[in-house]
Design a protein around this motif. Structure first.
Motif, PDB file in Angstrom:
ATOM      1  N   THR A  27       0.846  -1.189   0.000  1.00 56.11           N
ATOM      2  CA  THR A  27       0.000   0.000   0.000  1.00 56.11           C
ATOM      3  C   THR A  27       0.885   1.244   0.000  1.00 56.11           C
ATOM      4  OG1 THR A  27      -1.854   1.118   1.101  1.00 56.11           O
ATOM      5  CG2 THR A  27      -0.151   0.179   2.515  1.00 56.11           C
ATOM      6  N   VAL A  28       0.257   2.394  -0.082  1.00 55.57           N
ATOM      7  CA  VAL A  28       0.944   3.671   0.139  1.00 55.57           C
ATOM      8  C   VAL A  28       0.725   4.040   1.603  1.00 55.57           C
ATOM      9  CG1 VAL A  28       0.994   6.126  -0.426  1.00 55.57           C
ATOM     10  CG2 VAL A  28       0.698   4.422  -2.247  1.00 55.57           C
ATOM     11  N   MET A  29       1.800   4.285   2.324  1.00 53.60           N
ATOM     12  CA  MET A  29       1.709   4.541   3.764  1.00 53.60           C
ATOM     13  C   MET A  29       2.432   5.834   4.108  1.00 53.60           C
ATOM     14  SD  MET A  29       2.720   2.028   6.943  1.00 53.60           S
ATOM     15  CE  MET A  29       4.505   2.117   6.727  1.00 53.60           C
ATOM     16  N   VAL A  30       1.844   6.592   5.018  1.00 53.13           N
ATOM     17  CA  VAL A  30       2.433   7.838   5.508  1.00 53.13           C
ATOM     18  C   VAL A  30       2.740   7.679   6.988  1.00 53.13           C
ATOM     19  CG1 VAL A  30       2.051  10.293   5.928  1.00 53.13           C
ATOM     20  CG2 VAL A  30       1.225   9.251   3.801  1.00 53.13           C
ATOM     21  N   ASN A  31       3.997   7.836   7.362  1.00 52.99           N
ATOM     22  CA  ASN A  31       4.384   7.833   8.774  1.00 52.99           C
ATOM     23  C   ASN A  31       4.195   9.250   9.310  1.00 52.99           C
ATOM     24  OD1 ASN A  31       5.357   5.050   9.041  1.00 52.99           O
ATOM     25  ND2 ASN A  31       6.929   5.690   7.590  1.00 52.99           N
ATOM     26  N   TYR A  32       3.358   9.368  10.348  1.00 54.10           N
ATOM     27  CA  TYR A  32       2.993  10.703  10.827  1.00 54.10           C
ATOM     28  C   TYR A  32       3.887  11.124  11.984  1.00 54.10           C
ATOM     29  CZ  TYR A  32      -0.371  14.526  10.604  1.00 54.10           C
ATOM     30  OH  TYR A  32      -0.970  15.748  10.383  1.00 54.10           O
ATOM     31  N   GLY A  33       4.184  12.425  12.041  1.00 56.79           N
ATOM     32  CA  GLY A  33       5.036  12.966  13.097  1.00 56.79           C
ATOM     33  C   GLY A  33       4.395  12.895  14.470  1.00 56.79           C
ATOM     34  N   GLU A  34       5.206  13.080  15.495  1.00 57.87           N
ATOM     35  CA  GLU A  34       4.738  12.976  16.877  1.00 57.87           C
ATOM     36  C   GLU A  34       3.873  14.175  17.267  1.00 57.87           C
ATOM     37  OE1 GLU A  34       8.042  12.390  19.435  1.00 57.87           O
ATOM     38  OE2 GLU A  34       8.756  10.597  18.386  1.00 57.87           O
ATOM     39  N   LEU A  79      -1.235   8.993  17.007  1.00 53.94           N
ATOM     40  CA  LEU A  79      -1.287   8.644  15.588  1.00 53.94           C
ATOM     41  C   LEU A  79       0.111   8.240  15.119  1.00 53.94           C
ATOM     42  CD1 LEU A  79      -2.733   8.480  12.860  1.00 53.94           C
ATOM     43  CD2 LEU A  79      -2.293  10.932  12.561  1.00 53.94           C
ATOM     44  N   ILE A  80       0.214   7.006  14.615  1.00 51.26           N
ATOM     45  CA  ILE A  80       1.501   6.469  14.171  1.00 51.26           C
ATOM     46  C   ILE A  80       1.658   6.625  12.662  1.00 51.26           C
ATOM     47  CG2 ILE A  80       2.955   4.405  14.043  1.00 51.26           C
ATOM     48  CD1 ILE A  80       2.556   5.256  16.869  1.00 51.26           C
ATOM     49  N   GLN A  81       0.654   6.140  11.919  1.00 52.26           N
ATOM     50  CA  GLN A  81       0.722   6.154  10.472  1.00 52.26           C
ATOM     51  C   GLN A  81      -0.674   5.995   9.896  1.00 52.26           C
ATOM     52  OE1 GLN A  81      -0.244   3.189   8.781  1.00 52.26           O
ATOM     53  NE2 GLN A  81       0.781   1.442   9.701  1.00 52.26           N
ATOM     54  N   PHE A  82      -0.819   6.278   8.598  1.00 47.90           N
ATOM     55  CA  PHE A  82      -2.062   5.946   7.906  1.00 47.90           C
ATOM     56  C   PHE A  82      -1.717   5.419   6.523  1.00 47.90           C
ATOM     57  CE2 PHE A  82      -1.366  10.448   6.985  1.00 47.90           C
ATOM     58  CZ  PHE A  82      -1.667  10.577   5.640  1.00 47.90           C
ATOM     59  N   HIS A  83      -2.633   4.593   5.993  1.00 51.33           N
ATOM     60  CA  HIS A  83      -2.394   3.943   4.715  1.00 51.33           C
ATOM     61  C   HIS A  83      -3.738   3.694   4.038  1.00 51.33           C
ATOM     62  CE1 HIS A  83      -2.877   0.690   7.704  1.00 51.33           C
ATOM     63  NE2 HIS A  83      -3.570   0.115   6.743  1.00 51.33           N
ATOM     64  N   PHE A  84      -3.713   3.147   2.818  1.00 51.76           N
ATOM     65  CA  PHE A  84      -4.918   3.071   2.000  1.00 51.76           C
ATOM     66  C   PHE A  84      -5.195   1.652   1.497  1.00 51.76           C
ATOM     67  CE2 PHE A  84      -3.170   7.321   1.779  1.00 51.76           C
ATOM     68  CZ  PHE A  84      -4.277   8.129   1.943  1.00 51.76           C
ATOM     69  N   HIS A  85      -6.493   1.371   1.302  1.00 52.35           N
ATOM     70  CA  HIS A  85      -6.930   0.119   0.705  1.00 52.35           C
ATOM     71  C   HIS A  85      -7.947   0.423  -0.399  1.00 52.35           C
ATOM     72  CE1 HIS A  85      -5.130  -2.430   3.873  1.00 52.35           C
ATOM     73  NE2 HIS A  85      -5.483  -1.448   4.701  1.00 52.35           N
ATOM     74  N   HIS A 124      -6.901   3.997   6.573  1.00 47.29           N
ATOM     75  CA  HIS A 124      -6.825   3.479   7.942  1.00 47.29           C
ATOM     76  C   HIS A 124      -5.806   4.288   8.721  1.00 47.29           C
ATOM     77  CE1 HIS A 124      -8.558  -0.790   6.945  1.00 47.29           C
ATOM     78  NE2 HIS A 124      -9.476   0.149   7.041  1.00 47.29           N
ATOM     79  N   LEU A 125      -6.265   4.964   9.780  1.00 48.95           N
ATOM     80  CA  LEU A 125      -5.411   5.779  10.635  1.00 48.95           C
ATOM     81  C   LEU A 125      -5.058   4.953  11.871  1.00 48.95           C
ATOM     82  CD1 LEU A 125      -6.933   7.730   8.716  1.00 48.95           C
ATOM     83  CD2 LEU A 125      -6.984   9.386  10.573  1.00 48.95           C
ATOM     84  N   VAL A 126      -3.821   4.545  11.982  1.00 48.17           N
ATOM     85  CA  VAL A 126      -3.387   3.619  13.034  1.00 48.17           C
ATOM     86  C   VAL A 126      -2.835   4.398  14.221  1.00 48.17           C
ATOM     87  CG1 VAL A 126      -1.912   1.642  13.587  1.00 48.17           C
ATOM     88  CG2 VAL A 126      -2.841   1.897  11.267  1.00 48.17           C
TER      89      VAL A 126
END
Length: 347
Positions: free
Chosen positions: A170-177, A190-196, A213-215
């Motif tokens: 998938t394409v995933m974005v690691n989000y800052g603290e 919030l750690i990361q979000f990705h797509f399905h 999906h926002l993990v």
């Protein structure tokens, strides 16, 4: 004769004061070692109490940076007797779900030896994919969801530098603290979000074009995932007017992401762009909630799912662009079983 008899006794008598004089000197020999040990132990630079207070203060500041990391441990990271050091292996184990897209055993979304039906056979770590009783995604039947006065989700998000990767699934974005959400008094970072594509979860048997999906992770390691449905179709009430129309235009936030997807899989790009995840949330934040699992190996359970009832809108071209990378990356629906699904009452 008398001198010869008394001589040994007199020698012993003479030796006794000498031995007594020696004893204090001999007893004093270890003193420097004891003093040295005392000097080494007494400062106790990182006691359990001090470590506990430091972590408690960190959490109480509400800075959002509350996940236990190596930075929470003393410099050097040894301290085998401390509580934090003992918990370090557990922290590593809990970090795996947050990086769930990267695994030693290759798997895919398509039928075959590496497909969803066989994820549980690829590794003993994936056993939950095969044997789990609370797997995700599921079909949410609105008629069977319990309507309840649920506490609203509090999104405490702030902008972050863009860090994006195409990880092969998938394409995933690691989000800052510093970005968090609050659910029933529990704070998750919030750690990361990705797509399905299409959406993994279904509502009344229907899947939308895509889902984000926002993990999130609590400081104890537990996970909460917010599902933001993405659709190219607006409600039926949509209509055209003489001054224009409200047909769906490109989503600016999604455009920023797609424009910066790396050319090489597995490579993380940090293009120096700031993003704000708030721009990907619908105005109406009512939701469904249930307990489930990760939707990719190792399919770990006890994940809190928060599925927003209302989608955000994206253009067909934006969905087609993702389709060119991943035509289908959604796990099949899993049995709901006897799990309870709750739905917020309309406010």
């Amino acid at each position: 004769m008398m001198n010869r008899i008394l001589n040994p006794l007199s020698m012993a008598a003479l030796a006794m004061p000498f031995l007594l004089a020696l004893q204090p000197a001999m007893a004093s020999d270890p003193a420097p070692v004891a003093d040295k040990a005392k000097v080494t132990v007494s400062p106790a630079p990182s006691s359990d109490d001090e470590m506990s207070k430091a972590l408690t203060n960190k959490i109480s500041k509400g800075s959002g940076d509350i996940v236990i990391r190596t930075s929470d441990l003393p410099v050097g990271g040894s301290a085998p007797a401390t509580k934090e050091s003992k918990s370090k292996p557990a922290v590593k184990a809990l970090a795996k779900p947050a990086e769930k897209e990267s695994h030693a055993h290759h798997w895919s979304y398509f039928d075959g030896p590496e497909g969803p039906e066989n994820w549980g056979n690829l590794s003993k770590d994936n056993l939950a994919c095969l044997k789990g009783k609370s797997q995700s995604p599921i079909n949410i039947n609105i008629d069977r969801a319990v309507k309840a006065q649920l506490n609203p989700i509090e999104f405490i998000y702030r902008p972050s530098p863009l860090s994006i990767i195409d990880n092969g699934h998938t394409v995933m974005v690691n989000y800052g603290e510093g970005s968090n959400l609050m659910v029933d008094g529990r704070q998750y970072r919030l750690i990361q979000f990705h797509f399905h594509k299409p959406s993994e979860e279904a509502i009344n048997g229907e899947r939308t074009d895509m889902v984000a999906h926002l993990v999130h992770q609590h400081h104890d390691g537990s996970l909460a995932v917010v599902a933001v449905l993405m659709s190219t179709i607006k409600p039926a009430s949509s209509r055209k007017f003489w001054w224009g129309d409200d047909s769906i235009k490109e989503n600016a936030f999604i455009n920023t992401l797609w424009n910066n997807v790396p050319l090489v899989k597995g490579k993380t790009e940090t293009p120096g762009v700031m993003i704000d995840i708030n721009q990907m949330l619908p105005a109406d934040k009512n939701y469904f909630t249930y307990m489930g699992s990760l939707t990719t190996p190792p399919c770990s359970e006890n994940v809190l799912w928060l599925v927003l009832k209302n989608p955000i809108y994206v253009s067909e071209d934006q969905v087609k662009n993702f389709d060119r990378m991943y035509p289908m990356n959604a796990r099949p629906l899993q049995p709901r079983g006897d799990r309870l699904v709750k739905e917020t009452k309309d406010r």
